[in-house]
Design a protein around this motif. Structure first.
Motif, PDB file in Angstrom:
ATOM      1  N   PRO A  70      26.889 128.220  26.779  1.00  0.00           N
ATOM      2  CA  PRO A  70      27.261 128.341  25.363  1.00  0.00           C
ATOM      3  C   PRO A  70      28.502 127.534  24.992  1.00  0.00           C
ATOM      4  O   PRO A  70      28.632 127.059  23.866  1.00  0.00           O
ATOM      5  N   PHE A  71      29.423 127.385  25.955  1.00  0.00           N
ATOM      6  CA  PHE A  71      30.610 126.562  25.705  1.00  0.00           C
ATOM      7  C   PHE A  71      30.195 125.115  25.485  1.00  0.00           C
ATOM      8  O   PHE A  71      30.688 124.447  24.565  1.00  0.00           O
ATOM      9  N   LYS A  72      29.268 124.634  26.302  1.00  0.00           N
ATOM     10  CA  LYS A  72      28.749 123.275  26.136  1.00  0.00           C
ATOM     11  C   LYS A  72      28.029 123.134  24.801  1.00  0.00           C
ATOM     12  O   LYS A  72      28.219 122.143  24.073  1.00  0.00           O
ATOM     13  N   ALA A  73      27.203 124.114  24.460  1.00  0.00           N
ATOM     14  CA  ALA A  73      26.452 124.058  23.202  1.00  0.00           C
ATOM     15  C   ALA A  73      27.395 124.002  22.002  1.00  0.00           C
ATOM     16  O   ALA A  73      27.095 123.342  20.993  1.00  0.00           O
ATOM     17  N   LYS A  74      28.532 124.661  22.104  1.00  0.00           N
ATOM     18  CA  LYS A  74      29.476 124.707  20.983  1.00  0.00           C
ATOM     19  C   LYS A  74      30.315 123.441  20.871  1.00  0.00           C
ATOM     20  O   LYS A  74      30.521 122.917  19.766  1.00  0.00           O
ATOM     21  N   TYR A  75      30.772 122.917  22.021  1.00  0.00           N
ATOM     22  CA  TYR A  75      31.796 121.869  21.977  1.00  0.00           C
ATOM     23  C   TYR A  75      31.367 120.484  22.438  1.00  0.00           C
ATOM     24  O   TYR A  75      32.055 119.504  22.141  1.00  0.00           O
ATOM     25  N   ALA A  76      30.264 120.354  23.161  1.00  0.00           N
ATOM     26  CA  ALA A  76      29.932 119.054  23.778  1.00  0.00           C
ATOM     27  C   ALA A  76      29.797 117.939  22.755  1.00  0.00           C
ATOM     28  O   ALA A  76      30.178 116.791  23.018  1.00  0.00           O
ATOM     29  N   ALA A  77      29.240 118.234  21.578  1.00  0.00           N
ATOM     30  CA  ALA A  77      29.012 117.194  20.573  1.00  0.00           C
ATOM     31  C   ALA A  77      30.196 117.014  19.626  1.00  0.00           C
ATOM     32  O   ALA A  77      30.171 116.137  18.764  1.00  0.00           O
ATOM     33  N   MET A  78      31.234 117.828  19.801  1.00  0.00           N
ATOM     34  CA  MET A  78      32.386 117.767  18.893  1.00  0.00           C
ATOM     35  C   MET A  78      33.389 116.704  19.324  1.00  0.00           C
ATOM     36  O   MET A  78      33.524 116.393  20.503  1.00  0.00           O
ATOM     37  N   HIS A  79      34.085 116.179  18.352  1.00  0.00           N
ATOM     38  CA  HIS A  79      35.202 115.264  18.603  1.00  0.00           C
ATOM     39  C   HIS A  79      36.359 115.703  17.709  1.00  0.00           C
ATOM     40  O   HIS A  79      36.149 116.097  16.562  1.00  0.00           O
ATOM     41  N   TRP A  80      37.558 115.656  18.246  1.00  0.00           N
ATOM     42  CA  TRP A  80      38.696 116.087  17.451  1.00  0.00           C
ATOM     43  C   TRP A  80      39.879 115.156  17.660  1.00  0.00           C
ATOM     44  O   TRP A  80      39.968 114.435  18.630  1.00  0.00           O
ATOM     45  N   ASP A  81      40.790 115.213  16.683  1.00  0.00           N
ATOM     46  CA  ASP A  81      41.960 114.328  16.693  1.00  0.00           C
ATOM     47  C   ASP A  81      43.057 114.910  17.579  1.00  0.00           C
ATOM     48  O   ASP A  81      43.186 116.128  17.731  1.00  0.00           O
ATOM     49  N   SER A  82      43.863 114.029  18.141  1.00  0.00           N
ATOM     50  CA  SER A  82      45.000 114.456  18.958  1.00  0.00           C
ATOM     51  C   SER A  82      46.199 114.720  18.060  1.00  0.00           C
ATOM     52  O   SER A  82      46.375 114.075  17.016  1.00  0.00           O
ATOM     53  N   LEU A  83      47.027 115.658  18.491  1.00  0.00           N
ATOM     54  CA  LEU A  83      48.230 116.011  17.749  1.00  0.00           C
ATOM     55  C   LEU A  83      49.455 115.474  18.471  1.00  0.00           C
ATOM     56  O   LEU A  83      49.486 115.436  19.714  1.00  0.00           O
ATOM     57  N   PRO A  84      50.493 115.077  17.755  1.00  0.00           N
ATOM     58  CA  PRO A  84      51.723 114.602  18.414  1.00  0.00           C
ATOM     59  C   PRO A  84      52.479 115.773  19.040  1.00  0.00           C
ATOM     60  O   PRO A  84      52.521 116.871  18.472  1.00  0.00           O
ATOM     61  N   LEU A  85      53.061 115.542  20.210  1.00  0.00           N
ATOM     62  CA  LEU A  85      53.848 116.588  20.853  1.00  0.00           C
ATOM     63  C   LEU A  85      55.225 116.727  20.217  1.00  0.00           C
ATOM     64  O   LEU A  85      55.876 117.747  20.354  1.00  0.00           O
ATOM     65  N   SER A  86      55.666 115.682  19.535  1.00  0.00           N
ATOM     66  CA  SER A  86      56.920 115.754  18.790  1.00  0.00           C
ATOM     67  C   SER A  86      56.701 115.097  17.426  1.00  0.00           C
ATOM     68  O   SER A  86      55.902 114.170  17.298  1.00  0.00           O
ATOM     69  N   TYR A  87      57.406 115.580  16.440  1.00  0.00           N
ATOM     70  CA  TYR A  87      57.203 115.068  15.082  1.00  0.00           C
ATOM     71  C   TYR A  87      58.448 115.340  14.247  1.00  0.00           C
ATOM     72  O   TYR A  87      59.274 116.196  14.573  1.00  0.00           O
TER      73      TYR A  87
END
Length: 566
Positions: A231-248
């Motif tokens: 189920p973890f694969k079914a939920k996330y395998a096709a997803m893509h997300w942006d990276s966040l900066p560690l400092s800002y």
């Protein structure tokens, strides 16, 4: 004319099939013929064996590396297997794939659901080849008459089965010092017989799956982890997300980036149009933190941002290395044993297949790790002395004593000389002592203020670690509990002691409780010593969900590299 037609299409077909294969390096020898088109598919049974022979020789000459740059699992087993078939094809006949081939490719394509990498089983090369063979184009017609292509497919399929069988049984990573499996490799004949038996069944496709499935661990922990991966694969395998900066520096801009990130994985719903409100953003952060087993304060701290930046493949690799750890265990464990999962900060006492006691624990800090080991618990001591390890004595306590001579009194420590006699602290020139010269032992007296608490559980090991109570019991409330010098502090120490003597006619529970109440120092030998395993599992299937734990010692990084995960 027909022959010329095939010659004209040779380049196009070859490019399609070998697009994902590596070019031959300079050390490769005797490359097999790339192509041989027969006039009639019925001729394949005569020509394919020649190409299989060439391909097997090529693998042996090429340091066991096949044409797709994947190393063969066991070239000797491959050779032995094909000797039994006269080097004939077993995954196809007369230009048609057998049903078992489709099943085998399904297992290859879904190898990630067992924590394996499809690339290790020739997934790319086989996908290209099968696409050609099953195609309706002119290239497909040529491919179905290409003896060299069929030979490659056959050997790759066979190698994939043998490699997957070995990996499911023994794991991908090499055997290490705590691996409990006594066997670590299949014999050539066993691998060959396993595959031949499956292929001879009435339903070879199902038989392939059954043969591979029977090789996997039967532990509930393994089954749960594997089951929750799907189920973890079914939920996330096709997803893509942006990276966040560690400092800002631009807080509103970062908040918007954080909103976008949480929306991408469904942890925040912006349909109401108020998600830019910091107060309303917290529930989304908490939802993510709870799903990934983090301290759910609703704040985007450094660890939370790092977790948000991890890719699906990285989470998948974490599950994969833990499935591999299960494969290092034997087929079964003893009826009774103690199991400490270090990154989960949890001790379990197992009896007859059931957890009869579970306790929170505190484990070694990253700089003073709790070691992974196998041993047997032999006794426990009430109101123990604490013999301070040399490293702690010279690195931590000696500088404190130099600054404050009352440190020894405050910590209830006594100084023991070489002959075992107590030495008065004022008779020692502490400034002359160092790690190169420290002829004393520091010993903490027994009592409730002792760092070991009022009970210590002993088991043989070269690291001088043990399980024990603690005088800092409030620390068990912490989410992060990698805090000790290496020993394992047990919250339910009293329940553990009572269990260990429950069937012991020499020591009744009432007697032990009375001794504890009077503060008596005693050693209780366990009538039946109990195995203890200190292990490292950073992903588990618990309560029908996938649970991740922090890789506090960086062990996952090492194992990922050994297994080929990036």
């Amino acid at each position: 004319m027909k022959y010329r037609f095939f010659r004209d299409n040779q380049l196009r077909t070859a490019v399609a099939f070998f697009a994902l294969l590596s070019l031959f390096s300079c050390h490769r020898k005797r490359a097999p013929r790339e192509r041989e088109i027969v006039k009639d598919v019925r001729q394949l049974s005569e020509v394919v064996p020649e190409h299989i022979t060439e391909y097997l020789e090529f693998i042996a000459d090429n340091e066991n590396i096949m044409e797709d740059s994947v190393r063969a699992q066991d070239p000797a087993a491959l050779t032995y297997f094909y000797q039994q078939t006269g080097n004939g094809a077993v995954w196809s006949s007369n230009g048609v794939l057998n049903p078992a081939a489709d099943s085998m490719f399904f297992f290859i394509d879904h190898a990630d659901e067992s924590g394996l990498r499809p690339a290790d089983y020739h997934a790319a090369a086989l996908k290209t080849a099968l696409g050609l063979i099953k195609g309706d184009s002119e290239d497909g017609e040529a491919a179905r008459k290409d003896a060299s292509l069929w030979a490659r497919v056959d050997v790759m399929m066979t190698d994939a089965f043998m490699k997957m069988a070995s990996h499911l049984r023994f794991g991908v990573a090499p055997k290490d010092s705590i691996t409990l499996r006594k066997d670590s490799i299949f014999t050539d004949t066993l691998l060959s017989d396993m595959l031949r038996t499956a292929l001879m069944q009435d339903n070879p496709g199902a038989a392939i799956g059954e043969a591979l499935g029977e090789l996997e661990p039967t532990y509930e922990g393994y089954r749960q982890l594997k089951a929750q991966l799907r189920p973890f694969k079914a939920k996330y395998a096709a997803m893509h997300w942006d990276s966040l900066p560690l400092s800002y520096t631009d807080t509103p801009a970062f908040r918007q980036q954080l909103i976008n990130r949480l929306v991408q994985t469904g942890h925040l719903d912006t349909a109401g149009g108020h998600s830019t409100d910091t107060a309303l953003l917290k529930p989304g952060i908490r939802l993510f933190q709870r799903e990934f087993n983090m301290y759910d304060d609703g704040l985007a701290g450094k660890k939370t941002i790092q977790a948000l930046n991890r890719s699906y493949t990285d989470w998948l690799a974490q599950v994969a290395v833990n499935l591999d750890r299960w494969r290092k265990l034997p087929d079964s464990l003893p009826d009774r044993y103690i199991f400490v999962n270090i990154p989960a900060y949890r001790m379990e006492l197992w009896d007859s297949g059931q957890v009869v006691l579970e306790s929170r624990v505190i484990v070694g800090a990253p700089r003073t790790r709790t070691p992974l080991l196998n041993s047997r618990m032999t006794n426990f001591v009430m109101y123990p002395y604490w013999r301070v390890p040399f490293s702690i004595a010279v690195k931590e306590m000696l500088p404190a004593i130099r600054k404050d001579r009352e440190y020894l009194v405050k910590k209830n420590l006594e100084v023991i000389g070489k002959s075992g006699e107590a030495v008065h602290p004022d008779s020692i020139n502490w400034d002359k002592l160092s790690k190169n010269y420290f002829p004393y032992v520091l010993r903490q007296m027994d009592g409730v203020e002792n760092s070991l608490g009022i009970m210590k559980f002993n088991f043989m090991n070269k690291y001088s670690v043990y399980l024990h109570d603690t005088n800092s019991r409030g620390l068990f409330k912490n989410a992060y509990r990698a805090l000790s010098h290496g020993c394992v502090r047990v919250q339910q120490w009293d329940s553990l002691a009572m269990y260990l003597i429950k069937d012991d006619s020499r020591h009744s529970r009432d007697s032990v409780r009375a001794w504890l109440a009077r503060g008596e120092k005693k050693q209780i030998d366990i009538q039946r010593s109990i195995p203890i395993y200190l292990r490292y599992f950073t992903a588990e299937g618990r309560n029908d969900k996938l649970v991740f734990h922090e890789d506090i010692y960086g062990e996952d990084k090492v194992l990922k590299k050994l297994m080929g995960w990036k």
